[in-house]
Design a protein around this motif. Sequence first.
Motif, PDB file in Angstrom:
ATOM      1  N   ASP A 185     -12.652  -2.236   0.561  1.00  0.00           N
ATOM      2  CA  ASP A 185     -13.424  -3.310  -0.047  1.00  0.00           C
ATOM      3  C   ASP A 185     -14.223  -3.431  -1.321  1.00  0.00           C
ATOM      4  OD1 ASP A 185     -15.330  -1.576   0.860  1.00  0.00           O
ATOM      5  OD2 ASP A 185     -16.223  -3.025   2.642  1.00  0.00           O
ATOM      6  N   LYS A 186     -14.087  -2.098  -1.820  1.00  0.00           N
ATOM      7  CA  LYS A 186     -14.920  -1.688  -3.105  1.00  0.00           C
ATOM      8  C   LYS A 186     -14.013  -2.029  -4.195  1.00  0.00           C
ATOM      9  CE  LYS A 186     -18.351   1.219  -1.520  1.00  0.00           C
ATOM     10  NZ  LYS A 186     -18.029   1.180   0.070  1.00  0.00           N
ATOM     11  N   THR A 187     -14.296  -2.578  -5.306  1.00  0.00           N
ATOM     12  CA  THR A 187     -13.320  -2.821  -6.359  1.00  0.00           C
ATOM     13  C   THR A 187     -13.427  -1.459  -7.294  1.00  0.00           C
ATOM     14  OG1 THR A 187     -13.911  -5.227  -6.477  1.00  0.00           O
ATOM     15  CG2 THR A 187     -13.017  -4.191  -8.445  1.00  0.00           C
ATOM     16  N   GLY A 188     -12.188  -1.119  -7.677  1.00  0.00           N
ATOM     17  CA  GLY A 188     -12.030   0.171  -8.533  1.00  0.00           C
ATOM     18  C   GLY A 188     -10.853   0.583  -8.177  1.00  0.00           C
ATOM     19  N   THR A 189     -10.883   2.049  -7.874  1.00  0.00           N
ATOM     20  CA  THR A 189      -9.615   2.696  -7.752  1.00  0.00           C
ATOM     21  C   THR A 189      -9.914   3.427  -6.382  1.00  0.00           C
ATOM     22  OG1 THR A 189      -8.816   3.270 -10.095  1.00  0.00           O
ATOM     23  CG2 THR A 189      -7.990   4.577  -8.263  1.00  0.00           C
ATOM     24  N   ASN A 190      -9.013   2.963  -5.317  1.00  0.00           N
ATOM     25  CA  ASN A 190      -9.021   3.692  -3.800  1.00  0.00           C
ATOM     26  C   ASN A 190      -7.631   4.180  -3.582  1.00  0.00           C
ATOM     27  OD1 ASN A 190     -11.547   2.123  -2.749  1.00  0.00           O
ATOM     28  ND2 ASN A 190     -10.499   0.630  -3.845  1.00  0.00           N
ATOM     29  N   ASN A 191      -7.720   5.405  -3.024  1.00  0.00           N
ATOM     30  CA  ASN A 191      -6.679   6.290  -2.596  1.00  0.00           C
ATOM     31  C   ASN A 191      -6.730   6.836  -1.457  1.00  0.00           C
ATOM     32  OD1 ASN A 191      -4.193   7.261  -2.769  1.00  0.00           O
ATOM     33  ND2 ASN A 191      -4.732   9.124  -3.845  1.00  0.00           N
ATOM     34  N   ALA A 192      -5.963   6.814  -0.506  1.00  0.00           N
ATOM     35  CA  ALA A 192      -5.923   6.909   1.111  1.00  0.00           C
ATOM     36  C   ALA A 192      -5.185   8.291   1.235  1.00  0.00           C
ATOM     37  CB  ALA A 192      -5.824   5.671   2.057  1.00  0.00           C
ATOM     38  N   ASP A 193      -5.698   8.956   2.294  1.00  0.00           N
ATOM     39  CA  ASP A 193      -5.078  10.176   2.872  1.00  0.00           C
ATOM     40  C   ASP A 193      -4.933   9.828   4.641  1.00  0.00           C
ATOM     41  OD1 ASP A 193      -4.677  12.962   3.961  1.00  0.00           O
ATOM     42  OD2 ASP A 193      -4.258  13.156   1.764  1.00  0.00           O
ATOM     43  N   PHE A 194      -4.073   9.755   5.142  1.00  0.00           N
ATOM     44  CA  PHE A 194      -4.254   9.374   6.345  1.00  0.00           C
ATOM     45  C   PHE A 194      -3.995  10.446   7.373  1.00  0.00           C
ATOM     46  CE2 PHE A 194      -3.196   5.259   4.605  1.00  0.00           C
ATOM     47  CZ  PHE A 194      -3.890   4.038   5.364  1.00  0.00           C
ATOM     48  N   SER A 195      -4.872  10.285   8.559  1.00  0.00           N
ATOM     49  CA  SER A 195      -4.369  11.074   9.604  1.00  0.00           C
ATOM     50  C   SER A 195      -3.005  11.218   9.913  1.00  0.00           C
ATOM     51  CB  SER A 195      -5.375  11.007  10.854  1.00  0.00           C
ATOM     52  OG  SER A 195      -5.323   9.640  11.340  1.00  0.00           O
ATOM     53  N   ALA A 196      -2.460  12.333  10.699  1.00  0.00           N
ATOM     54  CA  ALA A 196      -1.166  12.414  11.140  1.00  0.00           C
ATOM     55  C   ALA A 196      -0.769  10.998  12.120  1.00  0.00           C
ATOM     56  CB  ALA A 196      -0.813  13.685  11.675  1.00  0.00           C
ATOM     57  N   ASP A 197      -1.732  10.611  12.860  1.00  0.00           N
ATOM     58  CA  ASP A 197      -1.393   9.592  13.743  1.00  0.00           C
ATOM     59  C   ASP A 197      -1.716   8.454  13.251  1.00  0.00           C
ATOM     60  OD1 ASP A 197      -4.123   9.628  14.067  1.00  0.00           O
ATOM     61  OD2 ASP A 197      -4.160   9.899  16.362  1.00  0.00           O
ATOM     62  N   PHE A 198      -2.065   8.235  12.090  1.00  0.00           N
ATOM     63  CA  PHE A 198      -2.647   6.913  11.070  1.00  0.00           C
ATOM     64  C   PHE A 198      -3.771   6.300  11.937  1.00  0.00           C
ATOM     65  CE2 PHE A 198       1.722   7.330  10.098  1.00  0.00           C
ATOM     66  CZ  PHE A 198       1.757   7.165   8.624  1.00  0.00           C
ATOM     67  N   THR A 199      -4.764   6.908  12.682  1.00  0.00           N
ATOM     68  CA  THR A 199      -5.813   6.464  13.255  1.00  0.00           C
ATOM     69  C   THR A 199      -7.001   6.373  12.213  1.00  0.00           C
ATOM     70  OG1 THR A 199      -5.513   7.316  15.416  1.00  0.00           O
ATOM     71  CG2 THR A 199      -7.673   6.733  14.935  1.00  0.00           C
ATOM     72  N   PHE A 200      -7.238   7.225  11.211  1.00  0.00           N
ATOM     73  CA  PHE A 200      -8.070   7.399  10.351  1.00  0.00           C
ATOM     74  C   PHE A 200      -7.604   7.523   8.956  1.00  0.00           C
ATOM     75  CE2 PHE A 200      -9.729   9.724  14.043  1.00  0.00           C
ATOM     76  CZ  PHE A 200     -10.972   8.974  14.286  1.00  0.00           C
ATOM     77  N   PHE A 201      -8.233   7.372   8.103  1.00  0.00           N
ATOM     78  CA  PHE A 201      -7.904   7.777   6.623  1.00  0.00           C
ATOM     79  C   PHE A 201      -9.133   8.196   6.011  1.00  0.00           C
ATOM     80  CE2 PHE A 201      -8.279   3.126   5.886  1.00  0.00           C
ATOM     81  CZ  PHE A 201      -9.014   2.958   4.749  1.00  0.00           C
ATOM     82  N   ILE A 202      -8.783   9.391   4.972  1.00  0.00           N
ATOM     83  CA  ILE A 202     -10.069   9.549   4.168  1.00  0.00           C
ATOM     84  C   ILE A 202      -9.745   8.832   2.821  1.00  0.00           C
ATOM     85  CG2 ILE A 202     -10.957  11.214   2.793  1.00  0.00           C
ATOM     86  CD1 ILE A 202     -10.473  13.107   4.990  1.00  0.00           C
ATOM     87  N   ASN A 203     -10.551   8.027   2.271  1.00  0.00           N
ATOM     88  CA  ASN A 203     -10.544   7.001   1.157  1.00  0.00           C
ATOM     89  C   ASN A 203     -11.392   7.718   0.014  1.00  0.00           C
ATOM     90  OD1 ASN A 203      -9.531   4.674  -0.197  1.00  0.00           O
ATOM     91  ND2 ASN A 203     -11.756   4.271  -0.383  1.00  0.00           N
ATOM     92  N   THR A 204     -10.599   7.893  -0.995  1.00  0.00           N
ATOM     93  CA  THR A 204     -11.239   8.473  -2.212  1.00  0.00           C
ATOM     94  C   THR A 204     -11.207   7.150  -3.073  1.00  0.00           C
ATOM     95  OG1 THR A 204      -9.818  10.357  -1.921  1.00  0.00           O
ATOM     96  CG2 THR A 204     -11.131  10.018  -4.367  1.00  0.00           C
TER      97      THR A 204
END
Length: 728
Positions: A413-432
Motif C-alpha cells: 500500500d505504500k507508493t514507491g518501489t516494493n519487492n517481495a521475498d515469500f516464505s516457502a509456503d507463501f504464508t508470509f512475505f518480507i517486503n522491501t
Amino acid sequence: MKLLRILSLFTVLITSTLTAQNKQITLEEIWNGTFRTDGLQALHSLNNGKQYSVLNFDRANRATTIDIFDYKTLEKTKTLVSSADIEQIPYFTDYTFSKDESQVLLATEEEAIFRRSSLGKYYVFNTKTGETTLVTEDKIQEPTFSPDGTKIAFGLNNNLFVKDLNSGKISQITTDGVKNKIINGITDWVYEEEFSFVRAFDWNADSNKIAFIKFDETDVPEFSMDVYGQDLYQTQTVFKYPKAGEKNSKVSLHIYDLKTNSAEVVKVSKNYEDFYIPRIKWTNDPDVLSAQFMNRHQNQLDLWFVNASTKEANIVVAENDKAYIDVTFDLTFLDDDSFIWTSEKDGYNHIYHYDKNGKLINQVTKGNWEVTSYYGYDEKTDRIFYQSVENGSINRDVYAIKLNGTKKQRLTDKTGTNNADFSADFTFFINTYSSSDTPYLYTLNESKKGETLKVIKDNKDLKEQLKDYQISKKEFSTINVNGNDLNMWMIKPANFDSSKTYPLFMFQYSGPGSQQVANRWNSANDYWYQMLAQQGYIVACVDGRGTGLKGADFKKVTQKELGKYEVEDQIEAAKLLGQRNYIDASRIGIWGWSYGGFMSSNALLKGNDVFKMAIAVAPVTSWRFYDSIYTERYMTTPQENPTGYDDNSPINHVEKLKGDYLLIHGTGDDNVHVQNTMRMVEALVQANKQFEWMIYPDKNHGIYGGNTRLHLYTKMTNFINRTLGDKL
C-alpha cells in the motif's frame, strides 16, 4: 546577566540547528559508506515456511554466521553455522542449502572472473552432524547440489565434475575442455554478460542425469587486455569475445547419464544454422528437459521439451517478434506439468499459463502495464504472486491473482518501489520498500491481504542522520518531448529561487528496456546529485524512447538505430528545459556511463548548440566494437545494417565537437573495451578537437577499488565546476 546568558544560549541553539540542517555532502562521505543502508543479506526461506535464514557478520568474533529467524516473532532462533566454529574457514561469503536443507554449501576465497562468474573454494557443512568437508582443493565454479543431496556437480578447467558426497569420489564427466576452445557447462563471456547466467548445466529431479551446454569457441576472435599490475613487465588477459557480426561459439546441448557414465547430444528436428541456447531447465518429469533455442537475430524463440529416454523433442511454445524477444528466468513448472511463461507478445510483459503440451490455457495478467517480477504460484490458494508497474511506471507493487486471472489483489500500500521475498509456503512475505524520500524499509507481511505484521529494519538512523544535511526533494514529473510524455526527475538547490537562473546538469542511461526515473531510495549517484544541487546546480534525468516499462512499442522504436531517437529526445528535452526561466540555456551539460556514455557523447556532438559540456564514462563509441548478442539484438549485424551502426556512433561525428568533453575509461574493461576510447581519442586528435580524458589502469567496467571512485568523482566534479559553474 541571567537574561543575557539565556539569550546567548538560545542564539547558540538556533545557530547550531541551522548549521546542522545546512551540512554539506562531501565526496569522501559518499564513497566511505557514510550513507550506507542496512539490509538483509542472502535471505533464504526455509522449507518449513516458518523460518528464514540470513548471512551476518559477527563483529565480536570476526566470524560469518548463518542465522535462523522466526517469521512470526522475527526473533533469532539459532545460529546454524558460524565460521568461528570451523577451523578451516576464517569466513565465508555466500551459502546454498541442499533441497532438504540438511547440508549447506559455503563459499570461501572467492575471486571474480567477469561480471557474474567467480572461482572459489567450497565446503559442505552437515547441519545434523556439524561436520565440514572441502569439496576439492581446487578453486571451482558453480558447485550445485543434486536434488537428493548426495552429489555435487561443478565446473573446473572448462570441464564438468561430480563429487559423490557419501564416498568422496570425484568423477570427471567431460574431458575435452580447453581454455579459449571448449567450455562444458559454464557459459562463455558473451552468454554470461548478455544472457546473464554462468551455470550452463542442470540436474534432473531424480539426480541421475545432468543436462549441459557445450561451447565451442575455437573460431571466436580473441581479445587481449594488458594488465599493468605492480611487476616490471605487464601481463596479458586473452579471452574470446565475439564482436557484432563476428563468429559466435558453436553451442550444443548434451545429457549425461550417471548410470551409464555416458553423454548424448540432444538433436532437434528444426535446422538451426546460427543460434543460441539461452536457457535450459529440467521439468518436474525426470526424463523431460526444457531448452530454449533462439535464432541469431533474437526475434524467434522456441521452447523445446526433450525426452531423455525416447529422444523425442517437440516445440511447445514458438514466439516471433518484428524486433527482438527478451529472454527471462520466469519459466516455472507446476505440479501438474503445466507451466508459467512470461511474454510481451500482446505489447506488454504479462504472465501466461500453458498446459504440458504447450497449449495456452489462459493469459493470467492483462493491461497496458508491465509485469516486472514473477514470484511464484501457491497451489493451496491457487494464486500467482507478482510485481508490476500498474500503479504508475515509476512505481512497483506486489500483487496476487488467481491462476485463471480473476480476483487480483494489490498486497502493498505504500507508493514507491516494493519487492517481495515469500516464505516457502507463501504464508508470509518480507517486503522491501523504498521511495525517493524513504530509505529501505523491511517489513513482515502476511500474504492473504498483504497486511504488515512487523517492521524488521527501517533505516531510521540514516533518515535521522540526513536531517543534518541540506537535502533537496527529488521531483517527479513528465515532459512532452517529440510527441511523447517522458518520465523525468529533477533536483533543485534547497534554497531554489525561481527568479534566478541555474546551470542544468543532465544524467541518463537510455539503454533498451532500462529505467532511471524510478521512485526508489538513493544510489551513491543521488548523493552526488544532492552535492551538486548544494553547489547551485539543477540536476535532471529524462527516460526517453527506448527505455522500459511503458510497453514494447515505446521500447522497441529504437530497433536498428540505437542512438537516434534516444539522442533526439535528450537534445529536445534539454532545449525545453532551457526555455524555463530558472535554467540558464547557455550552461547545460550531460553525462552517462556505458550506454549513457555513448549517449552523452552523441548528445554533445549532435546537439552542439544545446550542450555546453559532456562526460562519458566507459562509453561505446562505435557499435562495431561491442559484443554480438547485445548489439545484434537491437541492430542486426553490421553487414546487414551498416548505416545503422555508423550514422549514430559518436566516433563518426567528432568534427561536430564544440563544447567541453571529458572521456574516461578503465584499461581492464572486459565489457566495453578501452579500444572504444582509444579510437575515439585518435579520431578527435585527427579532427584537431581539444578534449580531456582520464585512463584508470587495470580497472574494469565499474572503475572501482581503493580510492578509485573518490578520484573519479572528484575529477568529474572539478570538470563540471570548471565548465558549467563559472557563474556560481
